[in-house]
Design a protein around this motif. Structure first.
Motif, mmCIF file in Angstrom:
data_model
loop_
_atom_site.group_PDB
_atom_site.id
_atom_site.type_symbol
_atom_site.label_atom_id
_atom_site.label_comp_id
_atom_site.label_asym_id
_atom_site.label_seq_id
_atom_site.Cartn_x
_atom_site.Cartn_y
_atom_site.Cartn_z
ATOM 1 N N GLU A 146 0.831 -1.210 0.000
ATOM 2 C CA GLU A 146 0.000 0.000 0.000
ATOM 3 C C GLU A 146 0.864 1.258 0.000
ATOM 4 O OE1 GLU A 146 -2.702 -0.234 3.308
ATOM 5 O OE2 GLU A 146 -3.571 -2.111 2.589
ATOM 6 N N ALA A 147 1.932 1.245 0.779
ATOM 7 C CA ALA A 147 2.829 2.409 0.822
ATOM 8 C C ALA A 147 3.461 2.629 -0.546
ATOM 9 C CB ALA A 147 3.905 2.214 1.890
ATOM 10 N N SER A 148 3.841 1.551 -1.200
ATOM 11 C CA SER A 148 4.425 1.661 -2.536
ATOM 12 C C SER A 148 3.411 2.220 -3.523
ATOM 13 C CB SER A 148 4.920 0.292 -3.004
ATOM 14 O OG SER A 148 5.381 0.365 -4.321
ATOM 15 N N GLU A 149 2.178 1.749 -3.432
ATOM 16 C CA GLU A 149 1.135 2.256 -4.330
ATOM 17 C C GLU A 149 0.869 3.735 -4.078
ATOM 18 O OE1 GLU A 149 -2.143 -0.403 -3.730
ATOM 19 O OE2 GLU A 149 -1.090 -2.084 -4.679
ATOM 20 N N ARG A 150 0.865 4.141 -2.797
ATOM 21 C CA ARG A 150 0.678 5.571 -2.487
ATOM 22 C C ARG A 150 1.830 6.382 -3.052
ATOM 23 N NH1 ARG A 150 -0.929 3.654 2.630
ATOM 24 N NH2 ARG A 150 1.124 4.174 3.475
ATOM 25 N N ALA A 151 3.049 5.869 -2.920
ATOM 26 C CA ALA A 151 4.209 6.575 -3.454
ATOM 27 C C ALA A 151 4.114 6.703 -4.972
ATOM 28 C CB ALA A 151 5.495 5.851 -3.059
ATOM 29 N N GLN A 152 3.650 5.645 -5.628
ATOM 30 C CA GLN A 152 3.496 5.708 -7.081
ATOM 31 C C GLN A 152 2.441 6.733 -7.477
ATOM 32 O OE1 GLN A 152 2.661 1.681 -8.214
ATOM 33 N NE2 GLN A 152 4.806 1.247 -8.668
ATOM 34 N N ARG A 153 1.322 6.752 -6.729
ATOM 35 C CA ARG A 153 0.286 7.750 -7.039
ATOM 36 C C ARG A 153 0.835 9.163 -6.845
ATOM 37 N NH1 ARG A 153 -3.123 4.010 -4.335
ATOM 38 N NH2 ARG A 153 -3.031 5.255 -2.439
ATOM 39 N N SER A 154 1.594 9.361 -5.781
ATOM 40 C CA SER A 154 2.190 10.680 -5.536
ATOM 41 C C SER A 154 3.152 11.041 -6.662
ATOM 42 C CB SER A 154 2.944 10.696 -4.204
ATOM 43 O OG SER A 154 2.048 10.596 -3.138
ATOM 44 N N MET A 155 3.968 10.068 -7.085
ATOM 45 C CA MET A 155 4.921 10.314 -8.160
ATOM 46 C C MET A 155 4.187 10.699 -9.438
ATOM 47 S SD MET A 155 8.019 10.483 -8.444
ATOM 48 C CE MET A 155 9.487 9.559 -8.550
ATOM 49 N N HIS A 156 3.071 10.006 -9.726
ATOM 50 C CA HIS A 156 2.269 10.351 -10.904
ATOM 51 C C HIS A 156 1.728 11.780 -10.784
ATOM 52 C CE1 HIS A 156 2.076 6.747 -13.333
ATOM 53 N NE2 HIS A 156 1.875 5.997 -12.247
ATOM 54 N N ARG A 157 1.217 12.126 -9.587
ATOM 55 C CA ARG A 157 0.683 13.485 -9.402
ATOM 56 C C ARG A 157 1.778 14.523 -9.605
ATOM 57 N NH1 ARG A 157 -2.037 11.209 -4.966
ATOM 58 N NH2 ARG A 157 -0.573 12.186 -3.523
ATOM 59 N N TYR A 158 2.963 14.267 -9.018
ATOM 60 C CA TYR A 158 4.066 15.224 -9.164
ATOM 61 C C TYR A 158 4.523 15.320 -10.618
ATOM 62 C CZ TYR A 158 4.376 15.211 -4.077
ATOM 63 O OH TYR A 158 4.107 15.327 -2.741
ATOM 64 N N ALA A 159 4.581 14.181 -11.293
ATOM 65 C CA ALA A 159 4.985 14.198 -12.704
ATOM 66 C C ALA A 159 3.953 14.961 -13.535
ATOM 67 C CB ALA A 159 5.143 12.768 -13.225
ATOM 68 N N ASP A 160 2.672 14.728 -13.266
ATOM 69 C CA ASP A 160 1.618 15.448 -13.998
ATOM 70 C C ASP A 160 1.676 16.945 -13.703
ATOM 71 O OD1 ASP A 160 0.736 13.085 -15.080
ATOM 72 O OD2 ASP A 160 -0.957 12.859 -13.689
ATOM 73 N N ALA A 161 1.878 17.296 -12.435
ATOM 74 C CA ALA A 161 1.954 18.712 -12.063
ATOM 75 C C ALA A 161 3.153 19.374 -12.735
ATOM 76 C CB ALA A 161 2.047 18.861 -10.545
ATOM 77 N N THR A 162 4.284 18.657 -12.775
ATOM 78 C CA THR A 162 5.481 19.200 -13.419
ATOM 79 C C THR A 162 5.239 19.381 -14.904
ATOM 80 O OG1 THR A 162 6.898 18.117 -11.787
ATOM 81 C CG2 THR A 162 7.936 18.790 -13.850
ATOM 82 N N THR A 163 4.625 18.410 -15.525
ATOM 83 C CA THR A 163 4.333 18.496 -16.959
ATOM 84 C C THR A 163 3.402 19.663 -17.255
ATOM 85 O OG1 THR A 163 4.605 16.100 -17.172
ATOM 86 C CG2 THR A 163 3.394 17.222 -18.918
ATOM 87 N N ARG A 164 2.364 19.818 -16.426
ATOM 88 C CA ARG A 164 1.434 20.946 -16.626
ATOM 89 C C ARG A 164 2.160 22.279 -16.441
ATOM 90 N NH1 ARG A 164 -1.935 17.778 -13.609
ATOM 91 N NH2 ARG A 164 -1.620 19.048 -11.752
ATOM 92 N N TYR A 165 3.008 22.365 -15.414
ATOM 93 C CA TYR A 165 3.715 23.615 -15.150
ATOM 94 C C TYR A 165 4.619 23.974 -16.328
ATOM 95 C CZ TYR A 165 6.441 27.251 -12.930
ATOM 96 O OH TYR A 165 7.043 28.436 -12.645
ATOM 97 N N VAL A 166 5.358 22.980 -16.828
ATOM 98 C CA VAL A 166 6.259 23.235 -17.959
ATOM 99 C C VAL A 166 5.451 23.669 -19.185
ATOM 100 C CG1 VAL A 166 7.869 22.154 -19.579
ATOM 101 C CG2 VAL A 166 8.114 21.752 -17.124
ATOM 102 N N ALA A 167 4.292 23.037 -19.396
ATOM 103 C CA ALA A 167 3.462 23.397 -20.548
ATOM 104 C C ALA A 167 2.853 24.797 -20.384
ATOM 105 C CB ALA A 167 2.352 22.367 -20.737
ATOM 106 N N ASN A 168 2.461 25.145 -19.159
ATOM 107 C CA ASN A 168 1.824 26.444 -18.913
ATOM 108 C C ASN A 168 2.827 27.576 -18.757
ATOM 109 O OD1 ASN A 168 -0.711 25.278 -18.959
ATOM 110 N ND2 ASN A 168 -0.767 24.945 -16.765
ATOM 111 N N GLU A 169 4.008 27.278 -18.286
ATOM 112 C CA GLU A 169 5.030 28.306 -18.014
ATOM 113 C C GLU A 169 6.358 27.902 -18.668
ATOM 114 O OE1 GLU A 169 4.402 31.059 -16.438
ATOM 115 O OE2 GLU A 169 2.468 30.616 -15.536
ATOM 116 N N PRO A 170 6.414 27.880 -20.005
ATOM 117 C CA PRO A 170 7.635 27.389 -20.654
ATOM 118 C C PRO A 170 8.866 28.251 -20.375
ATOM 119 C CG PRO A 170 6.109 28.278 -22.278
ATOM 120 C CD PRO A 170 5.395 28.259 -20.977
ATOM 121 N N VAL A 171 8.720 29.553 -20.372
ATOM 122 C CA VAL A 171 9.879 30.422 -20.152
ATOM 123 C C VAL A 171 10.386 30.274 -18.722
ATOM 124 C CG1 VAL A 171 10.683 32.820 -20.139
ATOM 125 C CG2 VAL A 171 9.138 32.043 -21.946
ATOM 126 N N LYS A 172 9.479 30.292 -17.756
ATOM 127 C CA LYS A 172 9.885 30.101 -16.357
ATOM 128 C C LYS A 172 10.557 28.742 -16.184
ATOM 129 C CE LYS A 172 6.502 32.892 -13.817
ATOM 130 N NZ LYS A 172 5.388 32.809 -12.857
#
Length: 130
Positions: free
Chosen positions: A79-105
Motif C-alpha cells: 500500500e505504501a508503494s502504491e501511495r508513493a506511485q500515485r504521488s509520483m504520478h501526481r508530481y509528474a503530472d503537475a510538473t508536466t502541466r507547469y512546464v506546458a503552462n510556463e515554458p519560459v519560467k
C-alpha cells in the motif's frame, strides 16, 4: 539561441522520461519485494506444516500470528508503494502541466538549477584538489 518552445519540449520530454524511469524502477522493486516475501512466506508455511505434528498448540498459534503479521506487513508495504506511485504520478503530472503552462519560467528554472549543480560540482572538485 535555442527556440524556447524547443527547450520546453525537451524539458517536458526529459521530465516525462525521468518520471517513467522512476515509476518503472518502483514497480520492479515492489514486484521483486513482493515475490521474495511471498516465496519466503510459502517456505515458512511449508516448514510450519511439516512441524505441526510435533508442535505444541501455543507454538502453533504463535507461528500463525507471525505469518499473519508478516502478511499484514507485506500488505502495508504494498500500500505504501502504491501511495508513493500515485504521488509520483501526481508530481509528474503537475510538473508536466507547469512546464506546458510556463515554458519560459521552466527554462529559466532549469538553467538556474543547472548552474547551481555546476557550481556545486566545481566547488567539490576544487575542495578535493586542495
Amino acid at each position: 539561441m535555442k527556440n524556447p518552445l524547443s527547450s520546453t519540449h525537451e524539458a517536458l520530454s526529459g521530465a516525462s522520461h525521468l518520471s517513467d524511469q522512476l515509476l518503472n524502477g518502483a514497480d520492479k522493486a515492489m514486484s521483486n519485494t513482493r515475490a521474495l516475501a511471498n516465496d519466503t512466506l510459502d517456505r515458512a508455511e511449508d516448514k510450519v506444516r511439516n512441524l505441526r505434528g510435533s508442535i505444541d498448540p501455543l507454538v502453533d498459534k504463535l507461528a500463525s500470528q507471525a505469518q499473519k503479521l508478516a502478511r499484514q506487513s507485506l500488505d502495508m508495504a504494498s500500500e505504501a508503494s502504491e501511495r508513493a506511485q500515485r504521488s509520483m504520478h501526481r508530481y509528474a503530472d503537475a510538473t508536466t502541466r507547469y512546464v506546458a503552462n510556463e515554458p519560459v519560467k521552466s527554462v529559466l528554472i532549469a538553467a538556474a538549477v543547472g548552474a547551481a549543480v555546476a557550481l556545486l560540482v566545481a566547488s567539490l572538485r576544487h575542495r578535493d584538489g586542495h
